[in-house]
Motif scaffolding. Structure first.
Motif, PDB file in Angstrom:
ATOM      1  N   ARG A 249       0.834  -1.200   0.000  1.00  0.00           N
ATOM      2  CA  ARG A 249       0.000   0.000   0.000  1.00  0.00           C
ATOM      3  C   ARG A 249       0.866   1.246   0.000  1.00  0.00           C
ATOM      4  N   HIS A 250       1.916   1.203   0.789  1.00  0.00           N
ATOM      5  CA  HIS A 250       2.801   2.345   0.943  1.00  0.00           C
ATOM      6  C   HIS A 250       3.555   2.629  -0.352  1.00  0.00           C
ATOM      7  N   MET A 251       3.919   1.570  -1.058  1.00  0.00           N
ATOM      8  CA  MET A 251       4.793   1.719  -2.223  1.00  0.00           C
ATOM      9  C   MET A 251       4.049   2.000  -3.523  1.00  0.00           C
ATOM     10  N   SER A 252       2.841   1.441  -3.659  1.00  0.00           N
ATOM     11  CA  SER A 252       2.313   1.252  -5.011  1.00  0.00           C
ATOM     12  C   SER A 252       1.326   2.312  -5.463  1.00  0.00           C
ATOM     13  N   ASP A 253       1.322   2.556  -6.759  1.00  0.00           N
ATOM     14  CA  ASP A 253       0.267   3.347  -7.379  1.00  0.00           C
ATOM     15  C   ASP A 253      -0.924   2.456  -7.682  1.00  0.00           C
ATOM     16  N   ARG A 254      -0.626   1.278  -8.235  1.00  0.00           N
ATOM     17  CA  ARG A 254      -1.664   0.310  -8.480  1.00  0.00           C
ATOM     18  C   ARG A 254      -1.244  -1.007  -7.849  1.00  0.00           C
ATOM     19  N   VAL A 255      -2.215  -1.849  -7.540  1.00  0.00           N
ATOM     20  CA  VAL A 255      -1.920  -3.122  -6.898  1.00  0.00           C
ATOM     21  C   VAL A 255      -2.628  -4.253  -7.634  1.00  0.00           C
ATOM     22  N   ALA A 256      -1.874  -5.329  -7.853  1.00  0.00           N
ATOM     23  CA  ALA A 256      -2.471  -6.529  -8.433  1.00  0.00           C
ATOM     24  C   ALA A 256      -2.453  -7.622  -7.369  1.00  0.00           C
ATOM     25  N   VAL A 257      -3.546  -8.356  -7.248  1.00  0.00           N
ATOM     26  CA  VAL A 257      -3.623  -9.440  -6.273  1.00  0.00           C
ATOM     27  C   VAL A 257      -3.582 -10.757  -7.030  1.00  0.00           C
ATOM     28  N   MET A 258      -2.659 -11.618  -6.623  1.00  0.00           N
ATOM     29  CA  MET A 258      -2.532 -12.906  -7.315  1.00  0.00           C
ATOM     30  C   MET A 258      -3.058 -14.043  -6.453  1.00  0.00           C
ATOM     31  N   TYR A 259      -3.662 -15.002  -7.109  1.00  0.00           N
ATOM     32  CA  TYR A 259      -4.078 -16.213  -6.430  1.00  0.00           C
ATOM     33  C   TYR A 259      -3.887 -17.381  -7.379  1.00  0.00           C
ATOM     34  N   LEU A 260      -3.097 -18.340  -6.976  1.00  0.00           N
ATOM     35  CA  LEU A 260      -2.914 -19.578  -7.748  1.00  0.00           C
ATOM     36  C   LEU A 260      -2.577 -19.316  -9.218  1.00  0.00           C
ATOM     37  N   GLY A 261      -1.605 -18.472  -9.439  1.00  0.00           N
ATOM     38  CA  GLY A 261      -1.103 -18.270 -10.792  1.00  0.00           C
ATOM     39  C   GLY A 261      -1.879 -17.287 -11.643  1.00  0.00           C
ATOM     40  N   ARG A 262      -2.884 -16.648 -11.059  1.00  0.00           N
ATOM     41  CA  ARG A 262      -3.686 -15.681 -11.814  1.00  0.00           C
ATOM     42  C   ARG A 262      -3.760 -14.370 -11.055  1.00  0.00           C
ATOM     43  N   ALA A 267      -6.239  -2.852  -9.306  1.00  0.00           N
ATOM     44  CA  ALA A 267      -6.869  -1.545  -9.230  1.00  0.00           C
ATOM     45  C   ALA A 267      -5.890  -0.541  -8.653  1.00  0.00           C
ATOM     46  N   ARG A 268      -6.266   0.722  -8.735  1.00  0.00           N
ATOM     47  CA  ARG A 268      -5.450   1.744  -8.070  1.00  0.00           C
ATOM     48  C   ARG A 268      -5.401   1.401  -6.594  1.00  0.00           C
ATOM     49  N   ALA A 269      -4.263   1.684  -5.979  1.00  0.00           N
ATOM     50  CA  ALA A 269      -4.039   1.212  -4.614  1.00  0.00           C
ATOM     51  C   ALA A 269      -5.138   1.663  -3.656  1.00  0.00           C
ATOM     52  N   GLU A 270      -5.437   2.960  -3.644  1.00  0.00           N
ATOM     53  CA  GLU A 270      -6.409   3.440  -2.657  1.00  0.00           C
ATOM     54  C   GLU A 270      -7.775   2.802  -2.897  1.00  0.00           C
ATOM     55  N   GLU A 271      -8.088   2.606  -4.165  1.00  0.00           N
ATOM     56  CA  GLU A 271      -9.344   1.979  -4.555  1.00  0.00           C
ATOM     57  C   GLU A 271      -9.417   0.540  -4.036  1.00  0.00           C
ATOM     58  N   LEU A 272      -8.324  -0.180  -4.246  1.00  0.00           N
ATOM     59  CA  LEU A 272      -8.306  -1.588  -3.870  1.00  0.00           C
ATOM     60  C   LEU A 272      -8.422  -1.753  -2.357  1.00  0.00           C
ATOM     61  N   VAL A 346     -14.597  -3.319 -13.872  1.00  0.00           N
ATOM     62  CA  VAL A 346     -15.748  -2.819 -13.140  1.00  0.00           C
ATOM     63  C   VAL A 346     -15.401  -1.383 -12.782  1.00  0.00           C
ATOM     64  N   LEU A 347     -16.366  -0.499 -12.814  1.00  0.00           N
ATOM     65  CA  LEU A 347     -16.067   0.908 -12.576  1.00  0.00           C
ATOM     66  C   LEU A 347     -14.998   1.365 -13.554  1.00  0.00           C
ATOM     67  N   ASP A 348     -14.201   2.316 -13.176  1.00  0.00           N
ATOM     68  CA  ASP A 348     -13.248   2.859 -14.132  1.00  0.00           C
ATOM     69  C   ASP A 348     -11.876   2.215 -13.959  1.00  0.00           C
ATOM     70  N   GLY A 349     -11.619   1.180 -14.729  1.00  0.00           N
ATOM     71  CA  GLY A 349     -10.300   0.564 -14.699  1.00  0.00           C
ATOM     72  C   GLY A 349     -10.048  -0.333 -13.507  1.00  0.00           C
ATOM     73  N   HIS A 350     -11.037  -0.632 -12.733  1.00  0.00           N
ATOM     74  CA  HIS A 350     -10.876  -1.567 -11.628  1.00  0.00           C
ATOM     75  C   HIS A 350     -11.129  -2.972 -12.178  1.00  0.00           C
ATOM     76  N   GLY A 371     -12.250  -1.916   7.612  1.00  0.00           N
ATOM     77  CA  GLY A 371     -12.272  -1.093   8.811  1.00  0.00           C
ATOM     78  C   GLY A 371     -13.554  -0.332   9.001  1.00  0.00           C
ATOM     79  N   GLY A 372     -14.617  -0.780   8.405  1.00  0.00           N
ATOM     80  CA  GLY A 372     -15.913  -0.197   8.700  1.00  0.00           C
ATOM     81  C   GLY A 372     -16.257   0.983   7.827  1.00  0.00           C
ATOM     82  N   GLY A 373     -15.601   2.098   8.042  1.00  0.00           N
ATOM     83  CA  GLY A 373     -15.933   3.298   7.288  1.00  0.00           C
ATOM     84  C   GLY A 373     -15.578   3.124   5.829  1.00  0.00           C
ATOM     85  N   ASN A 374     -16.144   3.935   4.994  1.00  0.00           N
ATOM     86  CA  ASN A 374     -15.777   3.843   3.594  1.00  0.00           C
ATOM     87  C   ASN A 374     -14.561   4.697   3.287  1.00  0.00           C
ATOM     88  N   GLU A 375     -14.159   5.481   4.273  1.00  0.00           N
ATOM     89  CA  GLU A 375     -12.969   6.304   4.039  1.00  0.00           C
ATOM     90  C   GLU A 375     -11.720   5.444   4.268  1.00  0.00           C
TER      91      GLU A 375
END
Lengths: 401, 302
Positions: A249-262, A267-272, A346-350, A371-375
């Motif tokens: 989160r600290h490093m990235s502009d965008r983040v990709a999540v991998m699971y089992l080779g895929r 999405a953009r980090a804050e979005e994800l 989904v949405l814009d580029g997510h 963490g509950g809030g949407n912020e």
């Protein structure tokens, strides 16, 4: 294919928009520095003492696509064994991809061999996970950092020595360390040496394979911040791999999540981190503690059932369906077991690969996990340093509920 | 090329000096570790003494080792002939001192040849892998399948009995050990991350082998060589003893024992002194080899 890159093209100052909307925009969006599509790395499983025959295939990476723009950092997260490291090793061509395409500044890397590949290696370098075994114990720090320069025949011995001094200074090591051997240094210092080596050729892309995972928690933040600082100074593009969500989160502009080779979500980090749309991402986020005690108190973990399936025999349909909480919630829809979900926007580029991503957005789990809030309160940059120790390995911690 | 002209800061002279001090420091600590163990210290001292004797033999001996003195045949040890004389009246003490020369020379040549050939084959087999590895390793297995001494005897007999041919014969049976040792090291080293790092840095295969893999093989090779010196001396003496190596009038320990065998009951000192020389030499290098192994192995891979 684009012609041989000029040196002018190698050092552009454009920190382009991290994620240009695909197609449409009038000024042509700058070409991404790295374009990966359909990347697959399969390893044969061989058996037999005298006449080995292939009895299976480990699909370590199985159809991964993403792009990285100049000056951007793409984070890659996922559990151990999900194929993160294999992806990186294929990108820097330590492995030969089984299928797919890797285009670096327009040049197809997968088919490059020999001297052409060596020549292009100047422009993409790698930082290794283990700062102990990635430095040759027989060489001095000077020889280690100068290795890329020597291998490419850059400069005279004198010029290389000066360049090494500069690089050591850039990574925060005194020039006197040049004459010493790797075993005289701590993990953090060794990783700085590894970073200096990676920067020696002034590369454009640096692939960092869990660069801080092997380090003490107190040292991790130093190295992460060093990498950020170097990125600005040298206009670097990063592929940053980690299993630690806070670091990514600290490093990235965008983040990709991998699971089992895929890749299951990108999405953009804050979005994800604010609104994850894949049930696996939600579960991952829910497993990591957040620094704010109030939010932390409200956080609810989702405990994934079962083990990660073997990449030699990935489940049919959606690869995550054997452990998916959302599938249970929805009464086990058939599509999960039969239809491999395509990555869709989904949405814009997510990007997300789940048939029911919309349901995730509406779920209580998503809200609780973040963490509950949407912020964005739970996942601020300030969290670096305090959370890592625990976030290190979400799966090994006992249930908190 | 891309480097700004601020090279004077840390010139190559400074870097080179630093490199040398690093090397020296390492050599000094290794020697210190060898000396710290009394047994290996004894081995080191004895080995140095043997080398010194071999170099200075003409200055040390009271008599010429080949001069016949029929009046003084088979004398027992005495102040004039400390180890006695042989059946032709030659001074055994002088001959034993001279005997260090062929023994150490043979050990050097045998191990030099064997380690160079073995290292090259091991490097190629381990690094290339696949068919090449398979072929080279089956070849070494063929050599290893025979008992070493028997194979050396066969080779020496085929080449014709002489000191030189015996050395070649022993080298022929010795290299497979080095090939296997080095191959094992290479197999382990080529998957090290620093080899990947060198590859990413743009190093060629050649550079990876010569700069990263070979230097990391030195330690086990050197330890193996120091352990082998004793056995090489012993094997050489054995071949000479059965008449396939140095030929009798030559001052060689094995040949001396072979001739002295006839006098073992009445003049036991004749065989005892060259026999003891073999024993001392073999023991000295074994102790030294053990010490070196101990001194170098804990540092290895740290």
């Amino acid at each position: 294919m684009i012609g041989s890159p000029t040196s002018a093209a190698r050092r552009p100052g454009d920190a382009a928009a991290p994620y240009p909307a695909p197609g449409g925009a009038t000024p042509l969006p700058p070409r991404p520095l790295l374009e990966v599509s359909g990347l697959a790395v399969h390893f044969p499983i061989r058996q037999g003492l005298f006449f080995s025959r292939q009895t299976g295939t480990i699909r370590a990476v199985d159809g991964v696509s993403f792009t990285i723009d100049r000056g951007e950092t793409l984070g890659l997260v996922g559990e151990s064994g999900c194929g993160k490291s294999t992806t990186v090793r294929a990108l820097v061509r330590l492995l030969r991809p089984t299928a797919g395409s890797i285009r670096f500044d327009g040049v197809e890397l997968t088919r490059l061999e020999g001297d052409a590949l060596r020549e292009l290696r100047r422009r993409f370098q790698m930082i290794f996970q283990d700062p102990y075994s990635s430095l040759d114990p027989r060489l001095t720090v000077e020889a280690i950092v100068a290795e890329p320069l020597e291998a490419h025949g850059v400069g005279t011995a004198r010029e290389r020595a000066a360049r090494v001094a500069e690089l050591l200074d850039a990574v925060g090591l005194p020039p006197a360390v040049a004459e010493r051997y790797p075993h005289e240094f701590s993990g953090g210092q060794r990783q700085r040496i590894g970073v200096a080596r990676a920067l020696a050729l002034q590369p454009e892309l640096v692939a960092a394979d869990e660069p801080v995972s092997a380090l003490d928690v107190s040292i991790q933040a130093q190295i992460v911040n060093l990498l950020k600082q170097l990125q600005q100074r040298f206009h670097l593009t990063y592929l940053f791999v980690a299993h630690d969500l806070a670091v990514v989160r600290h490093m990235s502009d965008r983040v990709a999540v991998m699971y089992l080779g895929r890749i299951v979500e990108l999405a953009r980090a804050e979005e994800l981190y604010r609104a994850p749309l894949h049930p696996y991402t939600v579960a991952l986020l829910s497993a990591a503690p957040v620094p704010d005690p109030l939010i932390e108190a409200r956080r609810r973990r989702i405990i994934l059932s079962g083990e990660v399936p073997s990449p030699a025999a990935p489940p049919p349909g959606c690869r995550f369906h054997t452990r998916c909480w959302l599938r249970e919630r929805l009464g086990r829809p058939e599509a999960c077991e039969t239809v491999d979900p395509a990555v869709r926007s989904v949405l814009d580029g997510h990007l997300v690969a789940c048939h029911f991503a919309e349901q995730v957005g509406a779920s209580a789990e998503q809200r609780r996990a973040t963490g509950g809030g949407n912020e964005d309160a739970g996942w601020t940059d300030g969290g670096i340093g305090q959370t890592k120790g625990e976030a290190e390995n979400p799966r090994s911690r006992g249930g908190r509920d | 090329m891309t480097t700004p002209p601020m090279a004077q800061l840390a010139g190559p002279a400074g870097a080179e000096a630093a490199f040398r001090t690093g090397r020296r420091r390492r050599a000094v600590t290794t020697a210190g570790r060898v000396l710290a163990n009394p047994l290996s210290a004894i081995g080191l001292v004895l080995a140095l003494v043997l080398i010194l004797i071999a170099l200075a033999a003409p200055l040390l001996v009271p008599y010429d080792p080949l001069t016949i003195d029929a009046a003084n045949r088979l004398l027992p040890p005495s102040p004039t002939h400390p180890f006695g004389t042989d059946e032709a009246g030659r001074d055994i003490f002088s001959r034993v001192l001279y005997g260090t020369r062929p023994s150490l020379l043979a050990a050097t040549v045998i191990l030099g040849l064997a380690s160079v050939v073995g290292t090259v084959i091991g490097l190629v087999a381990g690094f290339r892998g696949g068919r090449v590895d398979e072929l080279l390793m089956r070849l070494t297995d063929m050599f290893l399948a025979f008992p070493a001494l028997v194979l050396a005897m066969g080779a020496a007999a085929a080449l014709g009995p002489s000191f030189f041919n015996a050395m070649i014969a022993i080298a022929i049976v010795w290299w497979p050990w080095y090939a296997r040792l080095v191959r094992g090291q290479v197999l382990h080293l080529k998957h090290e991350l620093f080899v990947d790092a060198a590859r990413v840095a743009g190093a060629s295969e050649r550079r990876i082998v010569l700069r990263h893999i070979l230097p990391n093989c030195w330690t086990p090779i050197i330890v193996q060589m120091s352990l082998d010196v004793g056995y090489a001396i012993l094997t050489m003496a054995s071949l000479s003893f059965i008449g396939l190596g140095a030929q009798p009038p030559a001052p060689e320990w094995g040949a001396m024992v072979a001739v002295g065998r006839d006098y073992i009951l009445d003049q036991p000192w004749y065989v005892a002194f060259p026999g003891m020389a073999i024993f001392v030499a073999v023991m000295a290098f074994n102790l030294l080899g053990d010490g070196l192994q101990e001194a170098l192995s804990p540092r290895w891979r740290r």
